[in-house]
Write a protein that holds these residues in place. Sequence first.
Motif, PDB file in Angstrom:
ATOM      1  N   CYS A 231      35.980  41.615   2.101  1.00 58.71           N
ATOM      2  CA  CYS A 231      36.889  41.389   1.525  1.00 58.71           C
ATOM      3  C   CYS A 231      37.829  42.449   1.137  1.00 58.71           C
ATOM      4  CB  CYS A 231      36.119  41.156  -0.056  1.00 58.71           C
ATOM      5  SG  CYS A 231      34.862  39.829   0.067  1.00 58.71           S
ATOM      6  N   VAL A 232      39.226  42.092   1.183  1.00 66.16           N
ATOM      7  CA  VAL A 232      40.366  43.066   1.139  1.00 66.16           C
ATOM      8  C   VAL A 232      40.339  43.770   0.058  1.00 66.16           C
ATOM      9  CG1 VAL A 232      41.796  41.617   2.671  1.00 66.16           C
ATOM     10  CG2 VAL A 232      42.059  41.586   0.146  1.00 66.16           C
ATOM     11  N   ASN A 233      39.659  43.455  -1.009  1.00 65.89           N
ATOM     12  CA  ASN A 233      39.602  44.401  -2.244  1.00 65.89           C
ATOM     13  C   ASN A 233      38.671  44.343  -3.073  1.00 65.89           C
ATOM     14  OD1 ASN A 233      40.391  42.290  -4.222  1.00 65.89           O
ATOM     15  ND2 ASN A 233      42.258  42.555  -4.024  1.00 65.89           N
ATOM     16  N   ASP A 234      38.229  44.992  -3.961  1.00 59.02           N
ATOM     17  CA  ASP A 234      37.190  45.063  -4.932  1.00 59.02           C
ATOM     18  C   ASP A 234      36.987  43.705  -5.857  1.00 59.02           C
ATOM     19  OD1 ASP A 234      35.804  47.357  -3.796  1.00 59.02           O
ATOM     20  OD2 ASP A 234      37.001  48.384  -5.287  1.00 59.02           O
ATOM     21  N   GLY A 235      38.003  43.353  -6.301  1.00 60.12           N
ATOM     22  CA  GLY A 235      38.203  42.262  -6.880  1.00 60.12           C
ATOM     23  C   GLY A 235      37.775  40.850  -6.335  1.00 60.12           C
ATOM     24  N   LEU A 236      38.022  40.778  -5.070  1.00 60.84           N
ATOM     25  CA  LEU A 236      37.317  39.594  -4.457  1.00 60.84           C
ATOM     26  C   LEU A 236      36.037  39.904  -3.866  1.00 60.84           C
ATOM     27  CD1 LEU A 236      40.693  38.869  -1.978  1.00 60.84           C
ATOM     28  CD2 LEU A 236      39.613  37.362  -3.630  1.00 60.84           C
ATOM     29  N   GLY A 237      35.731  41.146  -3.675  1.00 62.00           N
ATOM     30  CA  GLY A 237      34.114  41.452  -3.319  1.00 62.00           C
ATOM     31  C   GLY A 237      33.348  40.886  -4.658  1.00 62.00           C
ATOM     32  N   PHE A 238      33.877  41.408  -5.799  1.00 62.74           N
ATOM     33  CA  PHE A 238      33.126  41.198  -6.862  1.00 62.74           C
ATOM     34  C   PHE A 238      32.909  39.559  -7.265  1.00 62.74           C
ATOM     35  CE2 PHE A 238      32.749  40.059 -11.404  1.00 62.74           C
ATOM     36  CZ  PHE A 238      31.790  41.172 -11.902  1.00 62.74           C
ATOM     37  N   LEU A 239      34.108  38.768  -6.854  1.00 65.52           N
ATOM     38  CA  LEU A 239      34.006  37.220  -6.989  1.00 65.52           C
ATOM     39  C   LEU A 239      32.931  36.608  -5.823  1.00 65.52           C
ATOM     40  CD1 LEU A 239      37.700  36.233  -7.519  1.00 65.52           C
ATOM     41  CD2 LEU A 239      35.882  36.142  -9.208  1.00 65.52           C
ATOM     42  N   VAL A 240      33.031  37.307  -4.590  1.00 65.97           N
ATOM     43  CA  VAL A 240      32.341  36.625  -3.658  1.00 65.97           C
ATOM     44  C   VAL A 240      30.733  36.944  -4.046  1.00 65.97           C
ATOM     45  CG1 VAL A 240      31.684  36.953  -1.155  1.00 65.97           C
ATOM     46  CG2 VAL A 240      33.958  36.626  -1.810  1.00 65.97           C
ATOM     47  N   ASN A 241      30.464  38.234  -4.434  1.00 69.42           N
ATOM     48  CA  ASN A 241      29.091  38.619  -4.851  1.00 69.42           C
ATOM     49  C   ASN A 241      28.786  37.771  -5.897  1.00 69.42           C
ATOM     50  OD1 ASN A 241      26.932  40.042  -5.335  1.00 69.42           O
ATOM     51  ND2 ASN A 241      27.863  42.307  -5.177  1.00 69.42           N
ATOM     52  N   SER A 242      29.112  37.563  -6.784  1.00 73.55           N
ATOM     53  CA  SER A 242      28.980  36.759  -8.096  1.00 73.55           C
ATOM     54  C   SER A 242      28.712  35.112  -7.688  1.00 73.55           C
ATOM     55  CB  SER A 242      29.924  36.737  -9.305  1.00 73.55           C
ATOM     56  OG  SER A 242      30.257  38.409  -9.612  1.00 73.55           O
TER      57      SER A 242
END
Length: 339
Positions: free
Chosen positions: A246-257
């Motif tokens: 993911c290109v940033n931590d916000g998207l990483g957080f959403l994908v993870n959740s």
Amino acid sequence: MKKKVTMQDIADRLNISKNSVSQALRGKDGVSEKTRELIKRVAEEMGYEYPKSRKQRKEKKKGNIGLIASDLTFSFKNFFGEIYLSIEKEVLKRGMNLHIQSINQEQKEQLILPSFIENKMVDGILILSHISTEYINKVISTGIPTILVDHHHPNIQADAVLTNNRFGAYLAVQHLIELNHRDIAFVGNIDYSPSYEERYEGYLLALKDYGIEPNEDFIFKNAEEKEEVIFQYIQQLKKKPTAWFCVNDGLGFLVNSILRQQGIHVPEQASVCSYDNGQLSRMSTPKTTTVDIDLELYGKKAVELLFWRMENKNEPFQEILLSSKLIKRESTALAPKQS
């Protein structure tokens, strides 16, 4: 026209030497306290103007720096907020004032510049991230030295401080490949900024170097940072990737959740890697492997480059590229064995 009162005039009035007057008015030793008070009183009565000290002259010349960014950029407090704080610290350290303004959609579309730029009240300008090429070029056309921070474009002739997005993304995807992942998704909006497009290029380069053919189904390159958008994308995939970049931590957080909501365990069944090493990467469960950017150094280098440009207005433009490093956390693990 009223004659300016000099130290000699005071000395003549008191019938003492000019040197004694000078010592008294400058706070030097060599005269008694009684004489000092007399000289000061007579100087005031005669309308003597004290010369400004070197320090006072320096303060009078105190300059101003402008910092502008879009409303959207300023909303990313965890990333650009840290860069801004570093810029503020560096500007104040150099004895100058910092003027800040957010640029809204109307100002951007109508090319309305902040008054401190329009009236040339600042000695230099820092632009955080992108606004629009046309808007940035209007700022540059004022002739005020301007530095771009975390943005560049072929049609913008200005210095820039950037992070090496391609290599940072490459390191992240390489890490996933070394964990035996081959089905690696890309999530990000590459049209949002050159940084995200460069991270996509780093993703593709890593796959190419390791002989992995990109799977178009796993490339979500117009991803909005919204829960419903990411949920819908993950849900519609017939085959699920074993790793996500993911290109940033916000998207990483959403994908993870969302993966966890759908019963996909991270990292046992899917690894997640993001970018920026912001607060969300540390809040996530499990904590997200991410690419770290030294945000304090970002701000420091931007101010250094601006002050250099202010003194060297005719030198060729520069792009300073800052390296980034991978921080491995609990969200990445060996790819699950294929059944």
